[in-house]
Scaffold this motif. Sequence first.
Motif, PDB file in Angstrom:
ATOM      1  N   ILE A 238      10.281  10.936  -6.677  1.00 48.33           N
ATOM      2  CA  ILE A 238       9.186  11.916  -6.617  1.00 48.33           C
ATOM      3  C   ILE A 238       8.798  12.282  -8.042  1.00 48.33           C
ATOM      4  CG2 ILE A 238       8.603  14.279  -5.909  1.00 48.33           C
ATOM      5  CD1 ILE A 238      10.777  13.962  -3.700  1.00 48.33           C
TER       6      ILE A 238
ATOM      7  N   ILE B 217      -0.951   9.092 -12.175  1.00 49.00           N
ATOM      8  CA  ILE B 217      -2.226   9.492 -12.789  1.00 49.00           C
ATOM      9  C   ILE B 217      -1.923   9.786 -14.248  1.00 49.00           C
ATOM     10  CG2 ILE B 217      -4.130  11.162 -12.775  1.00 49.00           C
ATOM     11  CD1 ILE B 217      -3.436  11.767  -9.844  1.00 49.00           C
TER      12      ILE B 217
ATOM     13  N   GLY C 130      -5.422  30.000  -8.120  1.00 52.05           N
ATOM     14  CA  GLY C 130      -4.201  30.816  -8.112  1.00 52.05           C
ATOM     15  C   GLY C 130      -4.220  31.974  -9.084  1.00 52.05           C
TER      16      GLY C 130
ATOM     17  N   ALA D  35       0.864  24.698 -13.181  1.00 55.44           N
ATOM     18  CA  ALA D  35       0.234  23.585 -12.448  1.00 55.44           C
ATOM     19  C   ALA D  35      -0.503  22.666 -13.422  1.00 55.44           C
ATOM     20  CB  ALA D  35      -0.757  24.145 -11.430  1.00 55.44           C
TER      21      ALA D  35
ATOM     22  N   GLY E  75       5.403  21.221 -10.589  1.00 54.88           N
ATOM     23  CA  GLY E  75       6.322  21.569  -9.497  1.00 54.88           C
ATOM     24  C   GLY E  75       5.797  22.638  -8.555  1.00 54.88           C
TER      25      GLY E  75
ATOM     26  N   LEU F 156       5.254  21.085  -5.106  1.00 60.39           N
ATOM     27  CA  LEU F 156       6.530  20.578  -4.577  1.00 60.39           C
ATOM     28  C   LEU F 156       7.444  21.741  -4.180  1.00 60.39           C
ATOM     29  CD1 LEU F 156       7.171  17.687  -7.136  1.00 60.39           C
ATOM     30  CD2 LEU F 156       6.697  17.433  -4.696  1.00 60.39           C
TER      31      LEU F 156
ATOM     32  N   TYR G 202       7.471  14.746 -10.682  1.00 62.11           N
ATOM     33  CA  TYR G 202       7.515  16.203 -10.757  1.00 62.11           C
ATOM     34  C   TYR G 202       6.738  16.620 -12.003  1.00 62.11           C
ATOM     35  CZ  TYR G 202       9.611  20.874 -10.456  1.00 62.11           C
ATOM     36  OH  TYR G 202       9.815  22.227 -10.324  1.00 62.11           O
TER      37      TYR G 202
ATOM     38  N   ALA H  94      -2.573  13.817 -17.847  1.00 63.39           N
ATOM     39  CA  ALA H  94      -2.405  14.360 -16.494  1.00 63.39           C
ATOM     40  C   ALA H  94      -1.427  15.533 -16.441  1.00 63.39           C
ATOM     41  CB  ALA H  94      -1.943  13.250 -15.555  1.00 63.39           C
TER      42      ALA H  94
ATOM     43  N   ARG I 186      -3.394  29.116   0.957  1.00 63.32           N
ATOM     44  CA  ARG I 186      -2.811  29.992   1.969  1.00 63.32           C
ATOM     45  C   ARG I 186      -3.730  30.242   3.153  1.00 63.32           C
ATOM     46  NH1 ARG I 186       1.822  31.873  -0.214  1.00 63.32           N
ATOM     47  NH2 ARG I 186       1.909  31.632  -2.449  1.00 63.32           N
TER      48      ARG I 186
ATOM     49  N   ALA J 144     -10.432  30.021 -11.109  1.00 62.78           N
ATOM     50  CA  ALA J 144     -10.305  30.507  -9.723  1.00 62.78           C
ATOM     51  C   ALA J 144      -9.057  29.959  -9.029  1.00 62.78           C
ATOM     52  CB  ALA J 144     -11.554  30.117  -8.930  1.00 62.78           C
TER      53      ALA J 144
ATOM     54  N   GLU K 287       2.153   4.247  -8.774  1.00 63.50           N
ATOM     55  CA  GLU K 287       1.120   4.589  -9.753  1.00 63.50           C
ATOM     56  C   GLU K 287       1.261   6.058 -10.174  1.00 63.50           C
ATOM     57  OE1 GLU K 287      -2.813   1.812  -9.121  1.00 63.50           O
ATOM     58  OE2 GLU K 287      -2.623   3.593  -7.887  1.00 63.50           O
TER      59      GLU K 287
ATOM     60  N   LEU L 285      -9.021  22.961  -5.006  1.00 61.71           N
ATOM     61  CA  LEU L 285     -10.298  23.488  -5.506  1.00 61.71           C
ATOM     62  C   LEU L 285     -11.018  22.563  -6.485  1.00 61.71           C
ATOM     63  CD1 LEU L 285     -11.588  26.248  -4.918  1.00 61.71           C
ATOM     64  CD2 LEU L 285     -10.700  27.037  -7.084  1.00 61.71           C
TER      65      LEU L 285
HETATM   66  C1  LIG Z   1       1.130  30.550  -5.443  1.00 65.45           C
HETATM   67  C2  LIG Z   1       0.165  29.374  -5.489  1.00 65.45           C
HETATM   68  C3  LIG Z   1      -1.206  29.633  -5.444  1.00 65.45           C
HETATM   69  C4  LIG Z   1      -2.109  28.563  -5.485  1.00 65.45           C
HETATM   70  N1  LIG Z   1      -3.445  28.835  -5.421  1.00 65.45           N
HETATM   71  C5  LIG Z   1      -4.329  27.809  -5.457  1.00 65.45           C
HETATM   72  C6  LIG Z   1      -5.735  28.065  -5.408  1.00 65.45           C
HETATM   73  O1  LIG Z   1      -6.197  29.200  -5.371  1.00 65.45           O
HETATM   74  N2  LIG Z   1      -6.560  26.985  -5.439  1.00 65.45           N
HETATM   75  C7  LIG Z   1      -6.089  25.706  -5.529  1.00 65.45           C
HETATM   76  O2  LIG Z   1      -6.871  24.767  -5.563  1.00 65.45           O
HETATM   77  N3  LIG Z   1      -4.768  25.452  -5.570  1.00 65.45           N
HETATM   78  C8  LIG Z   1      -3.882  26.462  -5.543  1.00 65.45           C
HETATM   79  N4  LIG Z   1      -2.544  26.195  -5.594  1.00 65.45           N
HETATM   80  C9  LIG Z   1      -2.100  24.807  -5.644  1.00 65.45           C
HETATM   81  C10 LIG Z   1      -1.915  24.336  -7.071  1.00 65.45           C
HETATM   82  O3  LIG Z   1      -3.196  24.134  -7.634  1.00 65.45           O
HETATM   83  C11 LIG Z   1      -1.143  23.027  -7.018  1.00 65.45           C
HETATM   84  O4  LIG Z   1       0.144  23.314  -6.490  1.00 65.45           O
HETATM   85  C12 LIG Z   1      -0.994  22.437  -8.399  1.00 65.45           C
HETATM   86  O5  LIG Z   1      -2.242  22.147  -8.962  1.00 65.45           O
HETATM   87  C13 LIG Z   1      -0.182  21.159  -8.353  1.00 65.45           C
HETATM   88  O6  LIG Z   1       0.097  20.783  -9.675  1.00 65.45           O
HETATM   89  P1  LIG Z   1       1.609  20.602 -10.164  1.00 65.45           P
HETATM   90  O7  LIG Z   1       1.553  20.080 -11.541  1.00 65.45           O
HETATM   91  O8  LIG Z   1       2.392  21.835  -9.969  1.00 65.45           O
HETATM   92  O9  LIG Z   1       2.061  19.463  -9.145  1.00 65.45           O
HETATM   93  P2  LIG Z   1       3.506  19.143  -8.579  1.00 65.45           P
HETATM   94  O10 LIG Z   1       3.935  20.184  -7.615  1.00 65.45           O
HETATM   95  O11 LIG Z   1       4.450  18.799  -9.680  1.00 65.45           O
HETATM   96  O12 LIG Z   1       3.165  17.799  -7.811  1.00 65.45           O
HETATM   97  C14 LIG Z   1       2.257  17.788  -6.723  1.00 65.45           C
HETATM   98  C15 LIG Z   1       2.186  16.371  -6.148  1.00 65.45           C
HETATM   99  O13 LIG Z   1       1.579  15.507  -7.081  1.00 65.45           O
HETATM  100  C16 LIG Z   1       2.445  14.440  -7.465  1.00 65.45           C
HETATM  101  N5  LIG Z   1       2.168  14.236  -8.897  1.00 65.45           N
HETATM  102  C17 LIG Z   1       2.286  15.164  -9.879  1.00 65.45           C
HETATM  103  N6  LIG Z   1       1.823  14.662 -11.038  1.00 65.45           N
HETATM  104  C18 LIG Z   1       1.392  13.408 -10.776  1.00 65.45           C
HETATM  105  C19 LIG Z   1       0.806  12.372 -11.573  1.00 65.45           C
HETATM  106  N7  LIG Z   1       0.548  12.535 -12.884  1.00 65.45           N
HETATM  107  N8  LIG Z   1       0.495  11.193 -10.968  1.00 65.45           N
HETATM  108  C20 LIG Z   1       0.728  11.014  -9.650  1.00 65.45           C
HETATM  109  N9  LIG Z   1       1.287  11.943  -8.839  1.00 65.45           N
HETATM  110  C21 LIG Z   1       1.615  13.132  -9.407  1.00 65.45           C
HETATM  111  C22 LIG Z   1       3.834  14.942  -7.131  1.00 65.45           C
HETATM  112  O14 LIG Z   1       4.745  13.896  -6.878  1.00 65.45           O
HETATM  113  C23 LIG Z   1       3.555  15.762  -5.880  1.00 65.45           C
HETATM  114  O15 LIG Z   1       3.436  14.917  -4.767  1.00 65.45           O
HETATM  115  C24 LIG Z   1      -1.620  27.233  -5.581  1.00 65.45           C
HETATM  116  C25 LIG Z   1      -0.248  26.984  -5.638  1.00 65.45           C
HETATM  117  C26 LIG Z   1       0.650  28.038  -5.593  1.00 65.45           C
HETATM  118  C27 LIG Z   1       2.132  27.751  -5.668  1.00 65.45           C
END
Ligand SMILES: Cc1cc2nc3c(=O)[nH]c(=O)nc-3n(C[C@H](O)[C@H](O)[C@H](O)COP(=O)(O)OP(=O)(O)OC[C@H]3O[C@@H](n4cnc5c(N)ncnc54)[C@H](O)[C@@H]3O)c2cc1C
Length: 295
Positions: free
Chosen positions: A33, A172, A107, A115, A38, A41, A35, A79, A196, A105, A170, A129
């Motif tokens: 996976i 990103i 979170g 993120a 996170g 996840l 990360y 990325a 949510r 906008a 792959e 979004l």
């Molecule tokens: C409290 C909360 C509020 C939120 N509010 C919003 C909101 O208002 N609007 C909205 O749009 N989103 C919202 N989100 C979602 C948030 O935008 C996503 O959780 C976040 O963008 C994911 O990015 P991350 O880096 O944390 O991904 P991760 O959690 O690390 O990974 C997410 C997925 O992508 C995969 N991945 C990660 N990086 C790559 C890469 N480079 N290439 C390929 N696969 C990859 C991982 O394996 C996993 O499957 C919210 C999340 C939380 C926890």
Amino acid sequence: MNAPHENSRLSLVFTPEHLGEALSLYARNPGAILYAGGTALLSKQSERLPIFGAPLISLKRVEELKTIRRYENFIEFGAAVTLGDILRCKESRFLPPVFKTAVRAVGTPAVRNTATIGGHLAVTERKLLLLPILLILDAAVEVKSQTTTRSGEIKRFLDEKNGFILQANEIITKIRIPTGRFNLWGFSALPGSVIRSQDFFMSCFVARKNRFLIEKINFAFNIDGRLVIRIKQSEDRLIGKKFPLSAAEIREEMRFFTSKIEGELIAPSPYKKERIINAFRLILTQDLTKSGLIE
Ligand SMILES: Cc1cc2nc3c(=O)[nH]c(=O)nc-3n(C[C@H](O)[C@H](O)[C@H](O)COP(=O)(O)OP(=O)(O)OC[C@H]3O[C@@H](n4cnc5c(N)ncnc54)[C@H](O)[C@@H]3O)c2cc1C
């Protein structure tokens, strides 16, 4: 390469520092996976200590995924750049306002500081979004496996339901946001999170207007985080039109758009359909001489 170590529930955690290492680890551990921040996840975990059941490849230390570069016509983000860093970086003043408004906008500041833009795109359970925003901006994406590189406009990476599709192993690697292409924009989202809330609606558009003529217009809608809708034929019909449109032209475009929504989409509820139609009417009827938020 860093040696893997065990996390609290016996998942191996790899912490590569270079993209080559990350790609090679992913090729050798196909069930692993990725990360990034996170946030997605971890939000699936209900236990105090997370259980992943597969090795993790952390992208947090991969230098090549954390770069931000400005080119003549676009800004390129690695990325693993966080949404917070996108807003704070010195290049951000060149970014399209609709993109920055949408990033703000997402979170809370704490979520945005963790993120990443790549993680945001790769989430498959919900359509988040920024996906429709990147789509209307004609943003480009680069994805790599150990042996292949694919790059191009984001729409080439989407399936027929506008979900982002990655092939096996792959990652990103880059997201390129075009700059200076559009001089009008609008963004509107219901209060509440796409994550949510089951009742979410977002509409956005960008356009390039030269005096009175619309040279290009792109718009998209996100319904409940399940559907991203873009009616390309309606966009094409508006190119070359003089704004403001006459009442008859508005009626005609509304009729065409409504028939597409009725006919081509697996219907959302009548209420949601009405919302899309109303949002389109707002795009057509608002004062397209100035940019800003659609109320
Ligand atoms: C409290 C909360 C509020 C939120 N509010 C919003 C909101 O208002 N609007 C909205 O749009 N989103 C919202 N989100 C979602 C948030 O935008 C996503 O959780 C976040 O963008 C994911 O990015 P991350 O880096 O944390 O991904 P991760 O959690 O690390 O990974 C997410 C997925 O992508 C995969 N991945 C990660 N990086 C790559 C890469 N480079 N290439 C390929 N696969 C990859 C991982 O394996 C996993 O499957 C919210 C999340 C939380 C926890």
